[in-house]
Motif scaffolding. Structure first.
Motif, PDB file in Angstrom:
ATOM      1  N   LEU A 108       0.740  -1.247   0.061  1.00  0.00           N
ATOM      2  CA  LEU A 108       0.058  -0.075   0.047  1.00  0.00           C
ATOM      3  C   LEU A 108       0.976   1.280  -0.107  1.00  0.00           C
ATOM      4  CD1 LEU A 108      -3.108   1.319   0.190  1.00  0.00           C
ATOM      5  CD2 LEU A 108      -2.203   1.514   2.740  1.00  0.00           C
ATOM      6  N   PHE A 109       0.661   2.042  -0.954  1.00  0.00           N
ATOM      7  CA  PHE A 109       1.384   3.386  -0.919  1.00  0.00           C
ATOM      8  C   PHE A 109       0.305   4.681  -0.660  1.00  0.00           C
ATOM      9  CE2 PHE A 109       3.594   6.430  -4.258  1.00  0.00           C
ATOM     10  CZ  PHE A 109       3.836   7.150  -3.080  1.00  0.00           C
ATOM     11  N   ALA A 110       0.338   5.101   0.262  1.00  0.00           N
ATOM     12  CA  ALA A 110      -0.677   6.411   0.702  1.00  0.00           C
ATOM     13  C   ALA A 110      -0.190   7.688   0.951  1.00  0.00           C
ATOM     14  CB  ALA A 110      -1.525   5.799   1.714  1.00  0.00           C
ATOM     15  N   SER A 111      -0.776   8.711   0.755  1.00  0.00           N
ATOM     16  CA  SER A 111      -0.513   9.754   1.060  1.00  0.00           C
ATOM     17  C   SER A 111      -1.741  10.799   1.759  1.00  0.00           C
ATOM     18  CB  SER A 111      -0.008  10.959  -0.317  1.00  0.00           C
ATOM     19  OG  SER A 111      -1.238  11.000  -1.236  1.00  0.00           O
ATOM     20  N   PHE A 112      -1.244  11.543   2.708  1.00  0.00           N
ATOM     21  CA  PHE A 112      -2.210  12.269   3.444  1.00  0.00           C
ATOM     22  C   PHE A 112      -1.640  13.622   3.262  1.00  0.00           C
ATOM     23  CE2 PHE A 112      -1.935   8.034   5.015  1.00  0.00           C
ATOM     24  CZ  PHE A 112      -3.265   7.776   5.108  1.00  0.00           C
ATOM     25  N   ILE A 113      -2.648  14.561   3.269  1.00  0.00           N
ATOM     26  CA  ILE A 113      -2.312  16.031   3.317  1.00  0.00           C
ATOM     27  C   ILE A 113      -3.162  16.811   4.401  1.00  0.00           C
ATOM     28  CG2 ILE A 113      -2.112  18.318   1.891  1.00  0.00           C
ATOM     29  CD1 ILE A 113      -0.370  16.169   0.882  1.00  0.00           C
ATOM     30  N   GLN A 114      -2.669  17.601   5.013  1.00  0.00           N
ATOM     31  CA  GLN A 114      -3.347  18.677   5.936  1.00  0.00           C
ATOM     32  C   GLN A 114      -3.079  20.115   5.432  1.00  0.00           C
ATOM     33  OE1 GLN A 114      -3.237  17.981  10.068  1.00  0.00           O
ATOM     34  NE2 GLN A 114      -3.324  20.198  10.641  1.00  0.00           N
ATOM     35  N   LEU A 115      -3.917  20.833   5.286  1.00  0.00           N
ATOM     36  CA  LEU A 115      -3.834  22.115   4.779  1.00  0.00           C
ATOM     37  C   LEU A 115      -4.364  23.248   5.706  1.00  0.00           C
ATOM     38  CD1 LEU A 115      -5.509  21.325   1.242  1.00  0.00           C
ATOM     39  CD2 LEU A 115      -3.053  21.631   1.628  1.00  0.00           C
ATOM     40  N   GLU A 116      -3.428  24.078   5.980  1.00  0.00           N
ATOM     41  CA  GLU A 116      -3.617  25.383   6.847  1.00  0.00           C
ATOM     42  C   GLU A 116      -3.734  26.649   6.162  1.00  0.00           C
ATOM     43  OE1 GLU A 116      -4.522  24.467   9.918  1.00  0.00           O
ATOM     44  OE2 GLU A 116      -3.737  22.519   9.975  1.00  0.00           O
ATOM     45  N   GLY A 117      -4.727  27.058   5.991  1.00  0.00           N
ATOM     46  CA  GLY A 117      -4.987  28.360   5.498  1.00  0.00           C
ATOM     47  C   GLY A 117      -5.230  28.392   3.858  1.00  0.00           C
ATOM     48  N   ASP A 118      -5.357  29.693   3.658  1.00  0.00           N
ATOM     49  CA  ASP A 118      -5.650  29.767   2.182  1.00  0.00           C
ATOM     50  C   ASP A 118      -4.533  29.495   1.147  1.00  0.00           C
ATOM     51  OD1 ASP A 118      -8.308  30.414   2.606  1.00  0.00           O
ATOM     52  OD2 ASP A 118      -8.126  32.709   2.778  1.00  0.00           O
ATOM     53  N   ALA A 120      -2.097  27.606   1.677  1.00  0.00           N
ATOM     54  CA  ALA A 120      -1.891  25.889   1.546  1.00  0.00           C
ATOM     55  C   ALA A 120      -2.836  25.485   0.413  1.00  0.00           C
ATOM     56  CB  ALA A 120      -1.782  25.540   2.860  1.00  0.00           C
ATOM     57  N   ARG A 121      -3.936  26.092   0.647  1.00  0.00           N
ATOM     58  CA  ARG A 121      -5.023  25.219  -0.373  1.00  0.00           C
ATOM     59  C   ARG A 121      -4.905  25.635  -1.667  1.00  0.00           C
ATOM     60  NH1 ARG A 121      -7.781  25.541   4.637  1.00  0.00           N
ATOM     61  NH2 ARG A 121      -8.321  27.783   4.699  1.00  0.00           N
ATOM     62  N   ALA A 122      -4.808  26.950  -2.010  1.00  0.00           N
ATOM     63  CA  ALA A 122      -4.276  27.293  -3.388  1.00  0.00           C
ATOM     64  C   ALA A 122      -3.017  26.494  -3.929  1.00  0.00           C
ATOM     65  CB  ALA A 122      -4.008  28.804  -3.269  1.00  0.00           C
ATOM     66  N   LEU A 123      -2.120  26.409  -3.154  1.00  0.00           N
ATOM     67  CA  LEU A 123      -0.953  25.657  -3.422  1.00  0.00           C
ATOM     68  C   LEU A 123      -1.375  24.006  -3.999  1.00  0.00           C
ATOM     69  CD1 LEU A 123       2.209  26.671  -1.384  1.00  0.00           C
ATOM     70  CD2 LEU A 123       1.820  26.755  -3.995  1.00  0.00           C
ATOM     71  N   TRP A 124      -1.924  23.656  -2.882  1.00  0.00           N
ATOM     72  CA  TRP A 124      -2.286  22.198  -3.262  1.00  0.00           C
ATOM     73  C   TRP A 124      -3.280  22.082  -4.482  1.00  0.00           C
ATOM     74  CZ3 TRP A 124      -0.384  17.841  -2.933  1.00  0.00           C
ATOM     75  CH2 TRP A 124      -1.364  16.585  -3.217  1.00  0.00           C
ATOM     76  N   ALA A 125      -4.335  22.878  -4.582  1.00  0.00           N
ATOM     77  CA  ALA A 125      -5.144  22.751  -5.730  1.00  0.00           C
ATOM     78  C   ALA A 125      -4.409  22.998  -7.174  1.00  0.00           C
ATOM     79  CB  ALA A 125      -6.214  24.021  -5.585  1.00  0.00           C
TER      80      ALA A 125
END
Length: 149
Positions: A108-118, A120-125
Motif C-alpha cells: 500500500l502506498f498512501a498519501s495524506f495532506i493537511q492544509l492550513e490556510g488559504d 496552502a489550499r491554493a498551492l495544493w489545488a
C-alpha cells in the motif's frame, strides 16, 4: 482508504488522501522502508528531479535526498518492517505524509495532506489533479522493475 493506513498518519486532520495497492508477487521480502526507497529513490532521475522540484515549490522542508534518516528528502518519522511513515511540512501551511505498508502479498502506498490556510489550499489545488497519476507511475515503475520476468 484502509483504516490501518489512516491510523499510521499523525496528522490532526486529513484534508486529502489517496492510496494505491499493488500486488507484490514474489518480491515481498523487502521492508516497508526498503519499498519506499525503491519507489522514490530508484525512480528515473528526471522523475526524482521533478518530484523534488515540485515538493520544494510547495514549500516542503526536505532533508538530504539520499540519507538513512530520509527517503528522497522526506524525513522518516516511524519505521517497522511492515510500515513506514514519511512526514514533512511546508512553510506555507501544507503538512504531508507518505505511508508505505506491507500487507500479505501487497504494498500500500498512501498519501495524506493537511492544509492550513488559504495559501496552502491554493498551492495544493494547483497540483492535486496531477498527484494520483504521479503516485501511480512511481508505484508501477517500482513494481515492474522488481518483478521477475
Amino acid at each position: 482508504m484502509p483504516t490501518d493506513a489512516q491510523r499510521i498518519s499523525t496528522l490532526d486532520r486529513i484534508d486529502y488522501e489517496n492510496a494505491l495497492l499493488a500486488d507484490l508477487g514474489p518480491t515481498e521480502d523487502r521492508t516497508a522502508e526498503q519499498w519506499a526507497r525503491t519507489v522514490l529513490e530508484e525512480a528515473p532521475r528526471d522523475m526524482r528531479r521533478a518530484l523534488t522540484q515540485g515538493w520544494t515549490a510547495l514549500g516542503l522542508q526536505l532533508g538530504p535526498a539520499l540519507s538513512e534518516g530520509c527517503v528522497l528528502g522526506w524525513p522518516v518519522r516511524h519505521s517497522t518492517p511492515d510500515s513506514v511513515l514519511l512526514s514533512t511540512s511546508s512553510t506555507l501551511g501544507l503538512h504531508g505524509q507518505l505511508v508505505f505498508q506491507r500487507l500479505p502479498g501487497e504494498l500500500l502506498f498512501a498519501s495524506f495532506i493537511q492544509l492550513e490556510g488559504d495559501a496552502a489550499r491554493a498551492l495544493w489545488a494547483s497540483v492535486e489533479g496531477r498527484h494520483p497519476d504521479a503516485m501511480h507511475r512511481l508505484l508501477d515503475r517500482a513494481i515492474s522493475r522488481t518483478t521477475p520476468a
